[in-house]
Motif scaffolding. Structure first.
Motif, PDB file in Angstrom:
ATOM      1  N   TRP A  41      -5.773 -14.816  -2.568  1.00 30.45           N
ATOM      2  CA  TRP A  41      -5.531 -15.082  -3.976  1.00 30.45           C
ATOM      3  C   TRP A  41      -5.549 -16.584  -4.214  1.00 30.45           C
ATOM      4  O   TRP A  41      -5.166 -17.351  -3.321  1.00 30.45           O
ATOM      5  N   ASN A  42      -5.979 -17.005  -5.410  1.00 33.51           N
ATOM      6  CA  ASN A  42      -5.972 -18.433  -5.733  1.00 33.51           C
ATOM      7  C   ASN A  42      -4.581 -18.851  -6.220  1.00 33.51           C
ATOM      8  O   ASN A  42      -3.667 -18.029  -6.266  1.00 33.51           O
ATOM      9  N   ASP A  48      -9.404 -13.794  -5.045  1.00 27.98           N
ATOM     10  CA  ASP A  48     -10.665 -14.532  -4.986  1.00 27.98           C
ATOM     11  C   ASP A  48     -11.476 -14.232  -3.725  1.00 27.98           C
ATOM     12  O   ASP A  48     -12.472 -14.893  -3.452  1.00 27.98           O
ATOM     13  N   ASN A  49     -11.042 -13.238  -2.965  1.00 30.53           N
ATOM     14  CA  ASN A  49     -11.806 -12.825  -1.785  1.00 30.53           C
ATOM     15  C   ASN A  49     -11.488 -11.368  -1.487  1.00 30.53           C
ATOM     16  O   ASN A  49     -10.314 -10.993  -1.405  1.00 30.53           O
TER      17      ASN A  49
END
Length: 130
Positions: A41-42, A48-49
């Motif tokens: 996670w950002n 985000d991945n």
């Protein structure tokens, strides 16, 4: 607490226990988990991945085994073994968080991971100074 302090230096046993728990959780939750799982996670808490479910379920146990092998291959003192065991316990918590988030639970990823990282640094400093 005293039993925990006596157990943590047994890094190989900690690794075996955590690997077993991670694999058991992965097997128990496998059918309910999505085919593509968020694993990162950002800073805003957004995934985000993503990776395929088998990778998400098996990667963390593999990391714990790899860490254990590295610790066994190096000559480390009791404090470093305790910190390594705590790092493996932290990976267990992270995997539970990943499973929870992928199962649809509202998990506050950023504050939890920052707290875990800060706690790990604090405990590492404390153990090394003992």
């Amino acid at each position: 607490m005293n039993a925990l302090v006596r157990f943590l230096p047994r890094q190989r046993a900690v690794a075996a226990l955590i690997t077993g728990v991670l694999l058991a959780l992965g097997v128990a939750l496998y059918a309910a988990l999505p085919d593509q799982m968020a694993i990162h996670w950002n800073a805003a808490g957004e995934p985000d991945n993503v990776v395929a479910k088998p990778i998400a379920v098996l990667a963390m146990p593999a990391v714990v085994v790899f860490m254990s092998v590295l610790f066994e291959a190096s000559s480390i003192d009791i404090g470093e073994r305790i910190v390594g065991s705590l790092a493996m316990l932290m990976l267990l918590v992270v995997q539970v968080i990943v499973f929870g988030a992928n199962l649809g639970y509202d998990v506050s990823i950023v504050p939890i991971t920052l707290g875990l990282a800060g706690g790990m640094v604090a405990v590492s400093v404390w153990v090394q100074r003992r």
